[in-house]
Design a protein around this motif. Structure first.
Motif, PDB file in Angstrom:
ATOM      1  N   GLY A  24       0.848  -1.196   0.000  1.00 23.76           N
ATOM      2  CA  GLY A  24       0.000   0.000   0.000  1.00 23.76           C
ATOM      3  C   GLY A  24       0.878   1.239   0.000  1.00 23.76           C
ATOM      4  O   GLY A  24       1.985   1.238   0.539  1.00 23.76           O
ATOM      5  N   CYS A  25       0.372   2.307  -0.626  1.00 25.87           N
ATOM      6  CA  CYS A  25       1.142   3.548  -0.744  1.00 25.87           C
ATOM      7  C   CYS A  25       0.530   4.615   0.150  1.00 25.87           C
ATOM      8  O   CYS A  25      -0.676   4.871   0.066  1.00 25.87           O
ATOM      9  N   GLU A  26       1.350   5.247   0.969  1.00 27.21           N
ATOM     10  CA  GLU A  26       0.837   6.297   1.845  1.00 27.21           C
ATOM     11  C   GLU A  26       0.611   7.585   1.077  1.00 27.21           C
ATOM     12  O   GLU A  26      -0.185   8.415   1.464  1.00 27.21           O
ATOM     13  N   ASN A  27       1.298   7.745  -0.023  1.00 22.61           N
ATOM     14  CA  ASN A  27       1.181   8.985  -0.799  1.00 22.61           C
ATOM     15  C   ASN A  27      -0.148   9.068  -1.553  1.00 22.61           C
ATOM     16  O   ASN A  27      -0.805  10.102  -1.540  1.00 22.61           O
ATOM     17  N   CYS A  28      -0.560   7.974  -2.204  1.00 18.82           N
ATOM     18  CA  CYS A  28      -1.752   8.045  -3.069  1.00 18.82           C
ATOM     19  C   CYS A  28      -2.853   7.064  -2.671  1.00 18.82           C
ATOM     20  O   CYS A  28      -3.903   7.026  -3.318  1.00 18.82           O
ATOM     21  N   GLY A  29      -2.623   6.254  -1.648  1.00 17.34           N
ATOM     22  CA  GLY A  29      -3.677   5.362  -1.166  1.00 17.34           C
ATOM     23  C   GLY A  29      -3.903   4.119  -2.019  1.00 17.34           C
ATOM     24  O   GLY A  29      -4.850   3.368  -1.796  1.00 17.34           O
ATOM     25  N   PHE A  30      -3.041   3.902  -2.972  1.00 17.65           N
ATOM     26  CA  PHE A  30      -3.170   2.757  -3.887  1.00 17.65           C
ATOM     27  C   PHE A  30      -2.660   1.483  -3.206  1.00 17.65           C
ATOM     28  O   PHE A  30      -1.704   1.515  -2.431  1.00 17.65           O
ATOM     29  N   ARG A 142      -3.831   7.447 -18.882  1.00 15.35           N
ATOM     30  CA  ARG A 142      -3.370   8.619 -19.653  1.00 15.35           C
ATOM     31  C   ARG A 142      -3.776   8.471 -21.128  1.00 15.35           C
ATOM     32  O   ARG A 142      -4.168   9.436 -21.774  1.00 15.35           O
ATOM     33  N   ILE A 143      -3.708   7.258 -21.644  1.00 17.08           N
ATOM     34  CA  ILE A 143      -4.171   7.004 -23.025  1.00 17.08           C
ATOM     35  C   ILE A 143      -5.666   7.309 -23.136  1.00 17.08           C
ATOM     36  O   ILE A 143      -6.119   7.950 -24.085  1.00 17.08           O
ATOM     37  N   ILE A 144      -6.421   6.876 -22.141  1.00 14.26           N
ATOM     38  CA  ILE A 144      -7.865   7.152 -22.137  1.00 14.26           C
ATOM     39  C   ILE A 144      -8.110   8.659 -22.136  1.00 14.26           C
ATOM     40  O   ILE A 144      -8.931   9.174 -22.902  1.00 14.26           O
ATOM     41  N   LEU A 186      -7.874   7.434  -7.058  1.00 16.40           N
ATOM     42  CA  LEU A 186      -8.547   7.818  -8.302  1.00 16.40           C
ATOM     43  C   LEU A 186      -8.437   9.323  -8.531  1.00 16.40           C
ATOM     44  O   LEU A 186      -8.260   9.776  -9.671  1.00 16.40           O
ATOM     45  N   SER A 187      -8.499  10.099  -7.451  1.00 18.41           N
ATOM     46  CA  SER A 187      -8.327  11.550  -7.589  1.00 18.41           C
ATOM     47  C   SER A 187      -6.908  11.875  -8.053  1.00 18.41           C
ATOM     48  O   SER A 187      -6.693  12.793  -8.852  1.00 18.41           O
ATOM     49  N   TYR A 188      -5.945  11.117  -7.548  1.00 20.55           N
ATOM     50  CA  TYR A 188      -4.554  11.291  -7.980  1.00 20.55           C
ATOM     51  C   TYR A 188      -4.423  11.045  -9.489  1.00 20.55           C
ATOM     52  O   TYR A 188      -3.800  11.821 -10.216  1.00 20.55           O
ATOM     53  N   ILE A 189      -5.050   9.968  -9.963  1.00 21.15           N
ATOM     54  CA  ILE A 189      -5.003   9.642 -11.392  1.00 21.15           C
ATOM     55  C   ILE A 189      -5.624  10.769 -12.219  1.00 21.15           C
ATOM     56  O   ILE A 189      -5.065  11.207 -13.233  1.00 21.15           O
ATOM     57  N   ALA A 190      -6.779  11.254 -11.768  1.00 25.44           N
ATOM     58  CA  ALA A 190      -7.459  12.339 -12.494  1.00 25.44           C
ATOM     59  C   ALA A 190      -6.535  13.551 -12.602  1.00 25.44           C
ATOM     60  O   ALA A 190      -6.328  14.108 -13.694  1.00 25.44           O
ATOM     61  N   LEU A 191      -5.954  13.920 -11.496  1.00 25.81           N
ATOM     62  CA  LEU A 191      -5.074  15.088 -11.471  1.00 25.81           C
ATOM     63  C   LEU A 191      -3.883  14.921 -12.426  1.00 25.81           C
ATOM     64  O   LEU A 191      -3.525  15.838 -13.173  1.00 25.81           O
ATOM     65  N   GLU A 192      -3.310  13.740 -12.432  1.00 29.36           N
ATOM     66  CA  GLU A 192      -2.103  13.481 -13.237  1.00 29.36           C
ATOM     67  C   GLU A 192      -2.404  13.362 -14.727  1.00 29.36           C
ATOM     68  O   GLU A 192      -1.500  13.399 -15.551  1.00 29.36           O
TER      69      GLU A 192
END
Ligand SMILES: [Zn+2]
Length: 212
Positions: A24-30, A142-144, A186-192
């Motif tokens: 698990g990642c503390e930065n992005c919750g993944f 990112r492709i999407i 998911l919010s992290y992905i959206a932002l990136e």
């Protein structure tokens, strides 16, 4: 212990729950399965061919109708070009959307692998029970984002990380489920990827909107 880096953001990850090989990642919750432990491509394909979605055909169609009602209809003013990403061996969702007037292309790494996508073509991209299979979710999403028109919608379904004990969580026992998301991830992905998360509905629905 030598922990792999987060498979979403590249941050520091630590062992997650008592289930071996999950981090698990503390930065992005993944939360993710160690990428050296993922199932082989032939075994993955075999699993999809056998997958019955657990609910039978009627139950599966009902689930897709619910997805459309929550994640598609409220965010698309008129049917237009759509892509079902990860359409599987039988593109059921594409068929339902076409009946409603959408012009639907499909993509699936195993069953419809052509990737001659036009940039900014689609008003909506759907991914139902797909992103939990992604080995590199940020580059895939990112492709999407790139093939969505500005203001286009990325609508998906995946079970969000639940409060229950991950080691016992049924969703992780599918050997092809290797990526698990919180709202934060998911919010992290959206932002990136130049999008904004505009809907989360427990336990599994999300919608992102491309900026512009
Ligand atoms: Zn991370």
């Amino acid at each position: 212990m030598n922990c792999p880096k987060c498979a979403l953001c590249g941050g520091e990850a630590a062992p997650y729950s008592s289930a071996p090989h999950y981090f698990g990642c503390e930065n992005c919750g993944f939360v993710f399965l160690d990428r050296t432990k993922v199932v082989s491509r032939p075994d993955e394909k075999e699993r999809y061919l056998k997958h019955t979605n657990g609910q039978g055909e009627a139950g599966y169609a009902k689930m897709l109708e619910e997805f459309i009602k929550i994640c598609v209809t409220p965010f698309t003013h008129a049917p237009g070009p759509a892509l079902d990403y990860g359409s599987g061996p039988k593109p059921v969702l594409a068929g339902i959307l076409e009946k409603r007037g959408y012009k639907v292309d499909i993509y699936d790494p195993f069953f419809a692998p052509a990737t001659n996508f036009d940039p900014e073509k689609y008003g909506i991209v759907t991914a139902v029970e797909v992103i939990e299979h992604m080995k590199c979710p940020l580059s895939d999403i990112r492709i999407i984002a790139d093939i969505l028109k500005p203001g286009g919608i990325f609508a998906g379904r995946t079970m969000f990380l639940a409060k229950e004990d991950f080691a016992l969580w049924w969703y992780r026992f599918d050997i092809t489920h290797i990526s698990f998301y919180s709202r934060e991830s998911l919010s992290y992905i959206a932002l990136e990827t130049g999008m904004k998360a505009i809907l989360f509905k427990e336990p599994c629905f999300f919608v992102m909107k491309k900026n512009g």
